[in-house]
Design a protein around this motif. Structure first.
Motif, PDB file in Angstrom:
ATOM      1  N   LYS A   1       0.833  -1.205   0.000  1.00 42.13           N
ATOM      2  CA  LYS A   1       0.000   0.000   0.000  1.00 42.13           C
ATOM      3  C   LYS A   1       0.867   1.255   0.000  1.00 42.13           C
ATOM      4  O   LYS A   1       0.543   2.255  -0.650  1.00 42.13           O
ATOM      5  CB  LYS A   1      -0.935  -0.002   1.208  1.00 42.13           C
ATOM      6  CG  LYS A   1      -1.994   1.100   1.162  1.00 42.13           C
ATOM      7  CD  LYS A   1      -2.996   0.944   2.274  1.00 42.13           C
ATOM      8  CE  LYS A   1      -4.134   1.959   2.104  1.00 42.13           C
ATOM      9  NZ  LYS A   1      -3.660   3.346   1.981  1.00 42.13           N
TER      10      LYS A   1
ATOM     11  N   THR B   1      -4.457  -2.507  -2.733  1.00 41.97           N
ATOM     12  CA  THR B   1      -4.214  -1.308  -3.526  1.00 41.97           C
ATOM     13  C   THR B   1      -5.388  -1.080  -4.460  1.00 41.97           C
ATOM     14  O   THR B   1      -6.256  -1.948  -4.619  1.00 41.97           O
ATOM     15  CB  THR B   1      -2.918  -1.454  -4.348  1.00 41.97           C
ATOM     16  OG1 THR B   1      -3.018  -2.614  -5.198  1.00 41.97           O
ATOM     17  CG2 THR B   1      -1.697  -1.613  -3.434  1.00 41.97           C
TER      18      THR B   1
ATOM     19  N   ARG C   1      -4.869   1.387  -7.521  1.00 42.57           N
ATOM     20  CA  ARG C   1      -4.491   2.043  -8.780  1.00 42.57           C
ATOM     21  C   ARG C   1      -3.206   1.502  -9.406  1.00 42.57           C
ATOM     22  O   ARG C   1      -3.096   1.465 -10.630  1.00 42.57           O
ATOM     23  CB  ARG C   1      -4.303   3.547  -8.553  1.00 42.57           C
ATOM     24  CG  ARG C   1      -5.500   4.269  -7.997  1.00 42.57           C
ATOM     25  CD  ARG C   1      -5.201   5.746  -7.777  1.00 42.57           C
ATOM     26  NE  ARG C   1      -3.983   5.957  -6.971  1.00 42.57           N
ATOM     27  CZ  ARG C   1      -3.945   5.914  -5.653  1.00 42.57           C
ATOM     28  NH1 ARG C   1      -5.043   5.646  -4.963  1.00 42.57           N
ATOM     29  NH2 ARG C   1      -2.814   6.136  -5.003  1.00 42.57           N
ATOM     30  N   ILE C   2      -2.256   1.121  -8.615  1.00 45.61           N
ATOM     31  CA  ILE C   2      -0.915   0.862  -9.127  1.00 45.61           C
ATOM     32  C   ILE C   2      -0.857  -0.451  -9.911  1.00 45.61           C
ATOM     33  O   ILE C   2      -1.398  -1.468  -9.477  1.00 45.61           O
ATOM     34  CB  ILE C   2       0.102   0.858  -7.960  1.00 45.61           C
ATOM     35  CG1 ILE C   2       1.538   0.910  -8.492  1.00 45.61           C
ATOM     36  CG2 ILE C   2      -0.118  -0.336  -7.030  1.00 45.61           C
ATOM     37  CD1 ILE C   2       2.559   1.211  -7.411  1.00 45.61           C
TER      38      ILE C   2
ATOM     39  N   GLU D   1       2.095   2.304  -3.463  1.00 48.92           N
ATOM     40  CA  GLU D   1       1.063   3.048  -4.189  1.00 48.92           C
ATOM     41  C   GLU D   1       0.886   4.450  -3.612  1.00 48.92           C
ATOM     42  O   GLU D   1       0.864   5.442  -4.350  1.00 48.92           O
ATOM     43  CB  GLU D   1      -0.261   2.301  -4.128  1.00 48.92           C
ATOM     44  CG  GLU D   1      -1.407   3.040  -4.812  1.00 48.92           C
ATOM     45  CD  GLU D   1      -2.674   2.219  -4.869  1.00 48.92           C
ATOM     46  OE1 GLU D   1      -2.964   1.669  -5.947  1.00 48.92           O
ATOM     47  OE2 GLU D   1      -3.370   2.126  -3.831  1.00 48.92           O
TER      48      GLU D   1
END
Length: 296
Positions: free
Chosen positions: A21, A61, A63-64, A24
């Motif tokens: 986390k 997460t 987005r990454i 990201e």
């Protein structure tokens, strides 16, 4: 140039979750983990499985992009790998990247009782591994009879109904580079070097530059525009760990950018041994990303 981070699968999830986390949240471009059963000097240390780790990372997460750095035929079969990748891509919302390599000669190469292969055999196997895995992720049903793999009406629904998972192929030799030139991009750890040799770091960077030009030539020979392909360098394969201090990182990232790499990756620092460093250097790099002084 984008910066990604490798999180080695060494930590219980209660600790590892915060690391994924954090990668990201800090603004890094990509997050990766190794796909080995055991690895080099860390073979007798804790080491967790790749697919469950990436599954958990996908849920931690939002987005990454997440990837394997790198998976290989040493203990994977294209049919089961494609099913894993398809599922990971679904769980992550289309964020998976498949980093694929020929497989080294270390711990994973003979763990299933298989004979050690020659370099030529390993590249031959890689070519078929990439081709079949790509086919499986493209078609709903695949049958295949090759020199290395067989698939009998392998179902891969909903393959072909969604955006394709990018393939990045790790390669240093001319034959494996031709395989990478047909994929979405190329990954390199650079040449093997003696870290105690005079001018070892300069020699490594000179060789990396030559490898990049060789790949760009392979792409052009395959009818591809090399500027449209991802080119990724592991900065930590150099004789000096990139996160030893901030100046070392800035020098390495600057050289990679100047050469024309689109992406570079670093490893989350470990307390001792390989990749030993200070987590605070990763914080400093993240601050530069936030300030816009580095591209993510």
């Amino acid at each position: 140039m984008r910066i990604g981070v490798v999180v080695l699968p060494q930590f219980p999830w209660a600790e590892a979750r915060a690391r994924w986390k954090s990668v990201e949240d800090r603004g890094f471009a990509t997050a990766w983990t190794y796909d080995h059963l055991a690895w080099r000097s860390l073979a007798d240390e804790p080491w967790y499985a790749t697919v469950p780790t990436l599954t958990a990372a996908a849920l931690a997460t939002t987005r990454i992009p997440l990837g394997t750095f790198v998976t290989s035929p040493n203990f994977r079969h294209p049919v089961t790998l494609a099913k894993d990748l398809l599922t990971l891509d679904d769980i992550s919302g289309g964020r998976m990247i498949a980093g694929i390599g020929a497989g080294g000669l270390g711990w994973d190469a003979t763990v299933l009782g298989q004979p050690e292969l020659t370099p030529r055999q390993r590249v031959d196997r890689l070519g078929e591994f990439v081709a079949l895995t790509h086919r499986l992720l493209t078609d709903g049903e695949t049958s295949w009879r090759g020199d290395w793999y067989t698939a009998d009406r392998a179902r891969m629904h909903p393959a072909g109904s969604r955006q394709r998972i990018p393939f990045l192929v790790a390669a240093n030799g001319p034959r494996s580079m031709r395989i990478a030139a047909g994929a979405d991009g190329w990954v390199t750890t650079g040449p093997a070097t003696d870290p105690d040799a005079p001018d070892a770091l300069e020699q490594w960077w000179t060789a990396v530059a030559a490898l990049l030009e060789r790949f760009r030539g392979a792409a052009r020979a395959a009818g591809r525009d090399p500027d449209t392909l991802t080119t990724m360098l592991s900065l930590d394969s150099a004789p000096v760990f990139s996160l030893r201090d901030l100046d070392t990182f800035l020098d390495a990232a600057g050289r990679a950018r100047e050469l024309g790499f689109t992406d570079a990756i670093v490893h989350w620092p470990r307390p001792e041994g390989i990749y030993a460093g200070d987590d605070r250097i990763l914080d400093r790099v993240a601050e530069l990303l936030v300030d816009g002084r580095l591209e993510a």
